[in-house]
Structure formats: C-alpha cells, structure tokens
Design an enzyme around this catalytic site. Structure first.
Site, PDB file in Angstrom:
ATOM      1  N   LEU B  45      46.103  43.500  78.008  1.00  0.00           N
ATOM      2  CA  LEU B  45      45.302  43.717  76.801  1.00  0.00           C
ATOM      3  C   LEU B  45      44.701  42.425  76.287  1.00  0.00           C
ATOM      4  O   LEU B  45      43.518  42.368  75.955  1.00  0.00           O
ATOM      5  CB  LEU B  45      46.161  44.368  75.718  1.00  0.00           C
ATOM      6  N   ALA B  46      45.492  41.360  76.214  1.00  0.00           N
ATOM      7  CA  ALA B  46      44.974  40.099  75.675  1.00  0.00           C
ATOM      8  C   ALA B  46      43.931  39.497  76.616  1.00  0.00           C
ATOM      9  O   ALA B  46      42.845  39.100  76.176  1.00  0.00           O
ATOM     10  CB  ALA B  46      46.124  39.117  75.443  1.00  0.00           C
ATOM     11  N   GLY B  47      44.242  39.431  77.901  1.00  0.00           N
ATOM     12  CA  GLY B  47      43.341  38.790  78.854  1.00  0.00           C
ATOM     13  C   GLY B  47      42.041  39.549  79.042  1.00  0.00           C
ATOM     14  O   GLY B  47      40.954  38.959  78.997  1.00  0.00           O
ATOM     15  N   HIS B 268      65.448  46.298  74.232  1.00  0.00           N
ATOM     16  CA  HIS B 268      64.982  47.567  73.674  1.00  0.00           C
ATOM     17  C   HIS B 268      66.094  48.598  73.734  1.00  0.00           C
ATOM     18  O   HIS B 268      66.728  48.769  74.764  1.00  0.00           O
ATOM     19  CB  HIS B 268      63.769  48.044  74.489  1.00  0.00           C
ATOM     20  N   ARG B 339      64.563  47.372  66.587  1.00  0.00           N
ATOM     21  CA  ARG B 339      65.135  47.407  67.929  1.00  0.00           C
ATOM     22  C   ARG B 339      66.404  46.576  68.085  1.00  0.00           C
ATOM     23  O   ARG B 339      67.360  47.009  68.709  1.00  0.00           O
ATOM     24  CB  ARG B 339      64.087  46.907  68.926  1.00  0.00           C
TER      25      ARG B 339
END
Lengths: 248, 669
Positions: B45-47, B268, B339
């Site tokens: 997503l970031a890249g 998690h 979490r």
C-alpha cells in the site's frame, strides 16, 4: 503418509524440461501442499540436489502467487482453494502426484514450476483502472450512493487474485475470465462508466496481443477458479465490448 | 534529545501543524520534476501509492518488488478494514478522537504530530479509494458501511468483507500500472534491493539483484523511498508472507539509518494455532471477528483437560462452566480490547492450564451467541414470531456467512472443522512490527534523501498498533504525505542532473554484495537455510516474544550470536550466483534477520518498562497489567549501527512530548 511425486524440472525458459520422480515419507495430513513441497526441498538439499523452484508468498490464498497444476488440475483436486490452501488430507497414502507448471503460450516457464505472468500486468496497464490522480479534494465518498446489489457484484468480480488458473485450465488458454472480472468490476460502478468503452476495447486488444486464446464457453475456468469468479462476467464483458463497438 | 536526531516537528498547535507545514514546503516545478529520479522499494500500500502519486506529479519513478507482480505485496492479505474519521455513523467520531485513540492504543509511545496528521488525512483516503472504484461494503441505502475494531468505542472501520487489503492494494496497483503504461514508472518485478548506495552522505541509489538472472544491477536516483514492510518473519512463524523480509531496511540501517524501537512487535490475538513441526506460516483470523465472536476457555481445569483429551466437546459445556475471560476482566471493552491486551490474556489462561487444543495453546472464539442473535433479528424482520430454534440458527448462520464467509471458509480449509457448528480455536501469533527505521516528520531517515513509508518506518503506532490502522498509515504515507514532503529534500536537487552509476560508491556496494552472496555459496556447510531460520525463530519467540525478562533476553543475545557464527560456517546453499536461486536469496534475508534479532533483544533489555506489545515481566501491576515508566522511558529508542556489530549499536533518544493527550495508565476495564 508416503507419496511418489512426479515433478516438472526445467532449468530456464530455453531448457527442454522433463519430469523427475521423488519419494517423500511421513507426510502429515494436516500439512498444506506447499509445506509438503518444503519437506521435499529440504530432503533434496540434504541429497545435494537443487530444490524445486515454485512461486508462493502469502500462503493464505490471497496473493495469487502459487500456481501448480496438480494431477491435471489447477491448484489441485480441492475446490475454492489455491495450492497453498490445499491440504494433504485430500490425498491418500501411496498416491502418485504429478506436479506441473501452468501451461500456456502467454505464460512462459521461468524455472521448474514458476511461470512468467507479466502478460496480466500488461492487460491491466491497457485500461484496468479509473483515471483518477491522487487528490486531496475529491467528492465525499458518500456523495454517490451505489446500489448494494451492484456494489456487492463489483466486489465479487474484484476478488480475482490474478493467479492464472483460468488460463491454465482452459483448453484454449483463454484469459477471458481474468479480463472480464476487471471489466465487470468497473462496469458495475458509476466511477467506471466514463472510460468504459475505451477500457474494454483496450484490454481485449492487449489480451489478444499477448497470445491468449479465445473463449469457447466450456466453463472450466469457473470450476477451477479458487475465488469462484463467475463466467457471467465473460457474458458481461462481451456485452460491454459489443456496446463499445457500436458506439465507436 | 540526541543531537543526531531532529524530528523536524513544525511549530504551532497540533491541529495546525500539517496545514502550515504543507504551505511552507519548497515546491519543485513540473519541468524540474522531470529531471528528478526517485526509487521506491516495495509495492504494498505505501510503495504503490507513493510510486503512483509521485509519477502523477511528474517525477521519474523506478519501483521494485521481489514478487512476480506488484499486486502480490503482502498488504493484499489484510482482512478487516481501514479506519477513517468520517463520523458517517454519527457516533461521536472526529479527527481528534482517532488521534487520541491511536496515541492511547500505542500506549503513549508515538509522536503526537505524526499521529494527528494521520487522523487528518484519513478521510481523504476513503474518498480517493472510492474514486478509484474500490468496492467497499455498503448498506441497502447505497452508502458506505462501517464496523468496530479493538481499542475504540466508535464504528469507523471501512471494509470489503474480509478482503479489505486486497481491494485497497488492487486500487493502488491499478494507479501504479496506469503510470507504468504512461512510462512514468519503470517497474522492476522479481528484483530485490540488496544494498543502499550513499554518495556524499545522501541516499543516491540501490544495488538490486535480478532474481531471474541473478545479476546485480546498479540503479541511481536523487532519493530513495523504502516501503518494504515489517520484520515479523524474524520469528520464523508469523502471519507475514514467506518472502517478507527486513533486508532493504537493515541494509539502510547499516549505511547510517537509525532503527527505532525494534522491540515493539505486535502479537495478534486471533490466529489459527500451530498444528505441527513442519508448519511454515500462521494464518490470521481477522480482528473484525471479535465484533461478533466471544472468547472463552473452560472455567474448570478438569474440563479443559477433558477437552484436550477429546473426552468433552466445547458445545456440551454449559454457560456457567465457561470463562469469558476478556468480558470478565475488561467489562468496558470486553472482546474488543486492543491486541496486546487480548494476546496476553490468552497466554495467561493457557499458561495456567486452561488451553483447549492438544498443545494446550488455544482458546475458543465462539459465534453461537451471534448466530442466534442475528437469527432472531431476521425472524422478527420476516414476521416469524414462532420460528423454531433450527430456523433461527439457519437464518443467523446465513447472516454471519454474509459478514465473514471467506474467513470461515479459510478456517475450515486449514483445520477441517466447521466454525458455524463448533467454536474456532485461536491463539496469538506475530503479525506486525511497530518498530522500524527512524524517520522525522517528513518521513526522512537519518540518511538525507532516504525516506521510509508504511510498516517499514516506526512513526505512528507507538508500542501497539490498533486494528485497521496499518492500511490507513500505508496509504496516508504514500498518497498524502510523501508527495509533499519529498520536496523538502528534492528542491535542492533541480540542478544536480542524473546520478551516474559509475561512481565508486556504486562499485563498492556492488562488490560487497557479490562477496556476500559468494560467501553463502562457498560456506559449503551441511545445514539448509530453513533450519537456521527455524532455530532463530524459536529463540526470538521464546525469549523476545509475548513476555520478556532480563535473564531471558541476555540468554537470547548469547544464543543469537552463536547461531550467527554457526550460520556463516555451516550454511548449505546449492546452485550458483548467476541464475534464479531462491535458496541463495533466502540465505541473504535470514542473515539480516539474525543481526536484527540481536538488536531487538538489546532494545528490549534496555527498555526497563512494560508498554504495549513490549511486556517486561519485571514491570507489571498486581493484576498482571503492563506498567509503564513514563519518567524514564517516554522516548523513542533510535539505534545507530556501530563498529560493524549489531550488539554494539549506539542508543539515541528522541524524547516524546505530549501536549494534547494526558499520559495516564491505559485502562480498558
């Protein structure tokens, strides 16, 4: 359980390639198919034989990277799963399992069971997007309500993971299921309407250039698709294509 | 504050910092952008969002991913959703509340200014994705639907069934491919960054290995963006993809980028438990399931034992003999505690002997109450006052399927058990790393010109990340932060001209990389890479996992150093350098994990407090809750690689200043 594996070995794209036969022992039914392949590879390395190369990454059925043709079926005998989600409990002690790469002219073998699927990226480049730049001042996301039925159908089409099982399964090596899933996603949404005609024309054109075959409605792709993408999408794409041809 | 750290947080009230800063960042004209090259490593997503957005602005972008296509990056596996302060549900959400929840959820170890900016841009992310044709879940009126996630009391999570990450990533991937088609992005798939090239103190390129041919390639640019994800695979078993690795970030660290808070790792709470020795990865069951699932173990030890031995079925155990321990301990948040809290609570029950699978390391996540509740609702809606229990159950099952169908199917395929009929078994597993390369407010590391985005940086989640915030951060960094902040560095480069790959720094980095790969091949030892990785993972999970203590961490350091020494002596990698060789690539990644693991232990050892995912057994309250030491440890640990030895890293402290959120003991009771 103990198994006999007939695995396709091919050094590179130029190499002829052939099957090699290996034995694996004490495989637990709770292992995934790729974990069984890991066992094989550790065993091969111990014997001084280079490990079998295959594509894999997320190992939870969503990245679309794993791609084995197992006993004549894309992603093996189970339904609605990718190879990484296939478990050894689907096989029996003493079975011989034949493992091949995807076979299609548009997907050349890179090495062993790994193929080059960059043709799919090029089809997306031809029009698998909405032409919107990153903007900080777009209309509010709720400005255009979308009927739930359409939104859900667009989502179902959009869940395609681009693994290529449809191509590998099709006797014509057609990519129609993959292309139509993307065309459908946008055809069902208001955001996709503006470029709809160009999109379907350009994506189909690129699909043909890449050397994928035609669809002859056998429906095999739908059966083997790990995400259950429906061939209704192909019908929708044909309608979109016809519409685009008339209005062109 | 260390003199080597300048966080460059703009002056002024927190709610005005970003607007003011954006207005003062030097601009690069469109004509000049065409003369500037930017490398982006990683296409999650970031890249992807950064590469697409920078290309749209006019920069020449080169993007790299080790997978066969940018669409495979592991952001695709994110299930539950993405947060945004839209307040569509009219339940009291706001930018400030999202900011506050994130700082609190991170146990007060994140930087206020960064988190506020994240909350500010969150709403634009949803607008952007909808405009791209991302099919989010909608209600019958055609508007966007929301759900709740852990650690918050509003519904601000947008989702697309259990495949939100997939839909968001395909949106960013489409935007990226659109720029590839235009020639604005040159895409290098099946390429892995194996070193950073620093020229005159600035990041000016990378050495990448072409994974198909084995060649080492030199790529130059005016700036480098690392968006290569987190380092969860240091634990061997995690929910990360098999290829996820720390190499790009670690190589940057060794070239001068400080590594921040490496001990902040997220376990998690709801993953499918480990089943056997040859297991290669763990599968997450989305946190969204805690909206409707109730977590429990048997209240009596003998019942737990009977279940483990297969003499008793969970469905036969009456309500009063079940311990819904999260609802018992945390009545205000119940099953939706953050979490870190949920994971530790599961470990506490299992350590006490109440685990419910053969290994004793599993608790139940039960949907029977939700199925009956939804079923009754449907019966009411359909005017069936006399519906039988079986009819209600069937209708409820259908509704639960519509919400979580793909997750339930995934669970059944892996475990061969039907979670509509019998409760799921779950146990905590490594999922996300809050630590990462240190960055300033502009997301630039301590190496000028090296920017870091998404999970690879440390910036927004403190000591614990809230659910549905990773997708938000990745897209915030890529779509809405970096396109502005790269200007702070690149504005000085409009006259530089292209960077030559013939510079000695490139040759030096390439030669070092080649020597390293040859070293693995020439060791000609007897142990495969996988075995070393598994052994490393066991050390890290046992001693730098959910609970840590001084003695254990010291042992871990000694064991990791010994294992590393053995690795270089005894690793067995077949094949050659100039060919596709996944075993060789794996050796290169595992070697870096072995160095990082020592830094994690060192960081955990020096942080003498418990906060978020970092739980030091020496620092807990009487009822087992984490005890922060704000007077001594309200800082970011930024480690500088020193003396060519991860164990000799130098600690720099960035003091955290809280002007808008009061430091209090985090309570979800």
């Amino acid at each position: 359980m103990n198994l006999t594996l007939k695995v396709w070995r091919q050094k590179n794209a130029q190499d002829q390639g052939s099957f090699a036969t290996y034995q694996v022992r004490d495989i637990s039914p709770d292992m995934s198919f790729l974990e069984m392949m890991d066992v094989l590879n550790e065993q091969l390395i111990a014997q001084g034989v280079e490990s079998v190369v295959f594509d894999h990454d997320c190992r939870e059925g969503i990245c679309g990277m794993c791609s084995m043709f197992i006993n004549g079926e894309a992603h093996g005998p189970d339904r609605g799963v990718t190879t990484c989600q296939l478990h050894m409990r689907k096989f029996n002690d003493g079975d011989t399992i034949t493992i091949e790469p995807w076979r299609a002219q548009a997907f050349p073998v890179v090495r062993d069971l790994m193929v080059d699927r960059s043709a799919f990226d090029r089809i997306i480049q031809a029009g698998g997007y909405v032409s919107v730049n990153t903007m900080g001042n777009l209309p509010d996301a709720n400005a255009t309500p979308i009927e739930k039925h359409d939104a859900d159908a667009a989502f179902d089409a959009a869940t395609c993971i681009g693994c290529g099982a449809c191509v590998a399964t099709c006797k014509n090596a057609s990519a129609m299921l993959f292309v139509s899933a993307k065309v459908s996603q946008f055809a069902l949404l208001p955001q996709g309407q503006v470029e709809a005609a160009d999109r379907v024309r350009n994506m189909v054109h690129q699909m043909d250039l890449e050397g994928f075959g035609n669809c002859t409605n056998t429906g095999a792709c739908e059966v083997e698709c790990p995400k259950g993408i429906s061939i209704e999408n192909i019908a929708r794409m044909n309608r979109e294509y016809l519409k685009a041809s008339i209005t062109a | 504050m260390s003199s080597k750290l300048n966080s460059r947080i703009p002056e002024g009230p927190v709610s005005e910092k970003w607007t003011k800063h954006k207005g003062t960042i030097p601009l690069v004209s469109p004509a000049n952008k065409r003369r500037i090259d930017v490398i982006v490593v990683g296409t999650g997503l970031a890249g992807s969002s950064a590469a697409a957005s920078l290309a749209e602005l006019g920069y020449n972008v080169k993007a790299f991913c080790f997978q066969d296509s940018p669409r495979r990056a592991h952001s695709i596996a994110a299930q539950g959703g993405i947060n945004a302060a839209k307040n569509y549900q009219n339940d009291g959400d706001s930018v400030f509340r999202l900011f506050y929840d994130t700082v609190k959820g991170g146990d007060y170890r994140s930087r206020e200014a960064n988190v506020h900016r994240l909350a500010e841009v969150s709403a634009s992310i949803i607008d952007q994705c909808v405009a791209q044709g991302v099919p989010f879940a909608r209600d019958y009126g055609g508007l966007l639907d929301n759900r709740s996630f852990g650690g918050v009391q509003v519904s601000r999570t947008f989702y697309a069934k259990g495949q939100t990450g997939q839909q968001l990533l395909l949106g960013a991937y489409s935007a990226l491919e659109r720029q590839v088609a235009k020639g604005r992005v040159k895409m290098y798939a099946r390429h892995e960054m194996v070193d950073l090239v620093v020229v005159d103190g600035k990041a000016r390129g990378i050495i990448a290995r072409n994974l198909v041919t084995g060649e080492l390639e030199r790529h130059s640019a005016h700036a480098v963006i690392i968006a290569s994800g987190g380092y969860g695979n240091v634990f061997y078993l995690s929910t990360n993809a098999m290829g996820s690795n720390v190499t790009a970030a670690w190589k940057a660290h060794k070239k001068g980028a400080f590594f921040a808070n490496p001990c902040f790792t997220q376990i998690h709470p709801t993953c499918i438990p480990v089943s056997g020795e040859s297991q290669s990865k763990l599968t997450l069951m989305s946190e969204s399931l805690r909206n409707d699932g109730r977590i429990w173990v048997p209240a009596e030890l003998e019942d737990a034992k009977a279940i483990r031995d297969g003499r008793l079925k969970p469905t036969d155990l009456p309500e009063e003999k079940r311990d819904y321990y999260l609802e018992r301990r945390y009545p205000a948040f119940g099953n939706l505690v953050p979490r870190d809290v949920a994971s530790r609570a599961a470990k506490e029950r299992c350590d006490a002997g109440y685990g419910v699978n053969k290994t004793g390391e599993a608790v139940y996540l039960d949907f029977s109450a939700a199925i009956m509740r939804y079923g009754q609702e449907q019966a009411n809606l359909k005017g069936m006052p006399n519906a039988s229990e079986a009819e209600i159950r069937a209708m409820g099952t259908k509704l639960v399927e519509s919400k979580y169908g793909n997750l339930f199917q995934m669970y059944e395929k892996i475990t061969d058990e039907n979670p509509y009929v019998t409760p799921m078994k779950i146990y905590p597993a490594v999922h996300y790393t809050m630590g990462g390369l240190w960055v300033d407010y502009n997301l630039m590391s301590t190496v000028p010109g090296l920017f870091v985005a998404g999970e690879a940086n440390f910036s927004d989640h403190g000591a614990n990340r809230l659910g549905a915030s990773a997708l938000m951060q990745g897209l915030s960094d890529g779509y809405f932060v970096l396109p502005y902040t790269v200007g702070t560095f690149l504005a000085d480069d409009i006259r530089t001209g292209s960077i030559s790959t013939d510079l000695p720094e490139f040759a030096e980095a390439e030669n070092a990389a080649r020597a390293r790969f040859e070293g693995f091949l020439n060791a000609k030892g007897s142990t495969p890479v996988e075995v070393f990785h598994r052994r490393l993972g066991k050390i890290v999970w046992d001693k730098i996992g959910m609970a840590r203590n001084e003695a254990g961490l010291k042992t871990a350091i000694a064991e990791i150093r010994a294992l590393r020494e053995e690795f270089y002596r005894d690793v067995k990698v077949l094949g050659g350098m100039m060919e596709m060789n996944p075993e060789l690539d794996k050796a290169n990644r595992v070697a870096d994990f072995m160095e990082l693991a020592e830094l994690m232990a060192l960081d955990a050892l020096t942080r003498e407090e418990s906060c978020g995912g970092h739980f030091r057994e020496e620092y807990q309250s009487e009822d087992g809750e984490a005890l922060r030491q704000d007077d001594q440890f309200a800082f970011v640990s930024a480690w500088e690689f020193t003396d060519n030895d991860p164990g000799k890293a130098t600690l720099h402290k960035e003091d955290l200043v809280f002007e808008n959120v009061k430091l209090v003991t985090r309570s979800y009771k």
